[in-house]
Design an enzyme around this catalytic site. Sequence first.
Site, short mmCIF file in Angstrom:
data_model
loop_
_atom_site.label_atom_id
_atom_site.label_comp_id
_atom_site.label_asym_id
_atom_site.label_seq_id
_atom_site.Cartn_x
_atom_site.Cartn_y
_atom_site.Cartn_z
N ASP A 85 0.86 -1.19 0.00
CA ASP A 85 0.00 0.00 0.00
C ASP A 85 0.90 1.25 0.00
O ASP A 85 1.86 1.30 0.77
CB ASP A 85 -0.85 -0.07 1.28
CG ASP A 85 -1.92 1.00 1.34
OD1 ASP A 85 -2.39 1.46 0.28
OD2 ASP A 85 -2.31 1.36 2.48
N HIS A 86 0.59 2.23 -0.83
CA HIS A 86 1.36 3.48 -0.90
C HIS A 86 2.87 3.25 -1.00
O HIS A 86 3.65 3.82 -0.25
CB HIS A 86 1.06 4.39 0.30
CG HIS A 86 -0.32 4.94 0.24
ND1 HIS A 86 -0.69 5.95 -0.61
CD2 HIS A 86 -1.44 4.60 0.91
CE1 HIS A 86 -1.98 6.21 -0.47
NE2 HIS A 86 -2.46 5.39 0.44
N ASP A 106 2.92 4.77 -5.45
CA ASP A 106 2.26 6.05 -5.20
C ASP A 106 3.20 7.19 -5.58
O ASP A 106 4.03 7.62 -4.79
CB ASP A 106 1.85 6.16 -3.72
CG ASP A 106 1.15 7.47 -3.42
OD1 ASP A 106 1.03 8.32 -4.34
OD2 ASP A 106 0.73 7.66 -2.27
N GLU A 136 -1.41 6.07 -8.39
CA GLU A 136 -2.26 7.09 -7.80
C GLU A 136 -2.12 8.43 -8.51
O GLU A 136 -1.02 8.86 -8.87
CB GLU A 136 -1.94 7.27 -6.31
CG GLU A 136 -2.78 8.38 -5.67
CD GLU A 136 -2.74 8.41 -4.15
OE1 GLU A 136 -2.50 7.35 -3.53
OE2 GLU A 136 -2.96 9.48 -3.60
N HIS A 178 -7.74 9.56 4.64
CA HIS A 178 -7.26 8.47 5.50
C HIS A 178 -7.57 8.80 6.97
O HIS A 178 -7.48 9.96 7.36
CB HIS A 178 -5.74 8.31 5.38
CG HIS A 178 -5.29 7.69 4.09
ND1 HIS A 178 -4.39 8.29 3.25
CD2 HIS A 178 -5.61 6.50 3.51
CE1 HIS A 178 -4.16 7.50 2.21
NE2 HIS A 178 -4.89 6.41 2.34
N HIS A 208 -9.46 4.87 -1.42
CA HIS A 208 -8.68 4.85 -0.18
C HIS A 208 -9.52 5.46 0.94
O HIS A 208 -10.55 6.08 0.69
CB HIS A 208 -7.38 5.65 -0.37
CG HIS A 208 -6.34 4.89 -1.12
ND1 HIS A 208 -5.14 4.51 -0.56
CD2 HIS A 208 -6.33 4.40 -2.38
CE1 HIS A 208 -4.45 3.83 -1.45
NE2 HIS A 208 -5.13 3.75 -2.56
N GLY A 210 -11.31 4.02 3.30
CA GLY A 210 -12.64 3.38 3.31
C GLY A 210 -13.28 3.28 4.69
O GLY A 210 -14.44 2.88 4.80
N SER A 211 -12.55 3.66 5.74
CA SER A 211 -13.11 3.53 7.11
C SER A 211 -14.12 4.62 7.40
O SER A 211 -13.80 5.81 7.30
CB SER A 211 -11.99 3.69 8.14
OG SER A 211 -11.08 2.63 8.03
N THR A 233 -8.07 2.00 9.36
CA THR A 233 -8.45 2.61 10.65
C THR A 233 -9.63 1.89 11.32
O THR A 233 -9.63 1.69 12.55
CB THR A 233 -8.82 4.08 10.41
OG1 THR A 233 -7.66 4.73 9.84
CG2 THR A 233 -9.20 4.78 11.69
P1 13P Z 1 -8.27 4.19 6.45
O1 13P Z 1 -7.20 4.02 7.47
O2 13P Z 1 -8.91 5.53 6.52
O3 13P Z 1 -9.24 3.07 6.41
O4 13P Z 1 -7.52 4.19 5.02
C1 13P Z 1 -6.89 3.03 4.58
C2 13P Z 1 -6.20 3.27 3.30
O5 13P Z 1 -6.68 3.95 2.41
C3 13P Z 1 -4.89 2.67 3.12
O6 13P Z 1 -4.27 3.11 1.96
#
Ligand code: 13P
Length: 288
Positions: A85-86, A106, A136, A178, A208, A210-211, A233
């Site tokens: 991720d990233h 990214d 991205e 995020h 991204h 998604g929480s 998160t």
């Molecule tokens: P959250 O921590 O807001 O769920 O984001 C996760 C994310 O997008 C990781 O790249």
Amino acid sequence: MVLVSAKEMVAKAHEGHYAIPAFNTNNLEWTKCILAAVEKAKSPVIIQTSESAAKYMGGYKMVVDMVRDLHDAMGITVPVALHLDHGSYEGAKACIEVGYTSVMFDGSHFDFAENVEKSKEIIALAHSVGVSVECEVGGIGGTEDGVTSNGELADPKECAEIAALGVDFLAAGIGNIHGKYPANWAGLNFDRLNEINEAVNGKPLVLHGGSGIPFEQTSKAITMGVSKINVNTELQLVFADATRKYIEAGKDIEGKGYDPRKLLKPGCDAIIAKAVELCEAFGSANKA
Ligand code: 13P
């Protein structure tokens, strides 16, 4: 074996109008819980690590070994991809070498020409060994691995250009953030999402942050080309909440309640329940 590229599962989700959950893992427990949840929900999954989470766990190779071994030991039958991720340019290369089956490069903080050049190189390298790639355009709000972006909206023309490089799925800022959403958050920018979706010619999009996005918004985003939703998160919050309750109730000092297998169980159960709920909400349950 075992771990698969994310290309096919995300393409299928795009065709079938659902989204693959991409859960960030932080340690052994997280990984076990995510795998248990998706097996229960019969959902394909992307397990992802940031560079710093991988470092915390002992490095990229350790993560590959852990996910492969748990996958086999738990007899997991649903498709599982392991994704960076990233990722930085160097991080993406290192992960491709040790067995990640998918990487995000990214380059959103570079100027656009440099983002295009570096994305092109990572795409060529990854595809030569069957690894899927996410790139991205435009920042995502909030702070990730110490990098804070102000959540700009991605430019549809730039998205079209990166999509045309042959990337497998594309992260594009549409007002997502995020971490926890502030009370005054304006919500996802569907006008911009629509423009991006039209510009990228059927390329799957990644959401991204998604929480905590209301499910009406994630469902609408899925109808507009979002096929991978990242969640970190939210699993951390439910884990911390359940653990706090266990300790506040004094259960850690009753009997052998301090044994980590007992101490961490309420948090782990909470991760499993939340991950199953998210598979159902994103429509990926029973799609394995
Ligand atoms: P959250 O921590 O807001 O769920 O984001 C996760 C994310 O997008 C990781 O790249």
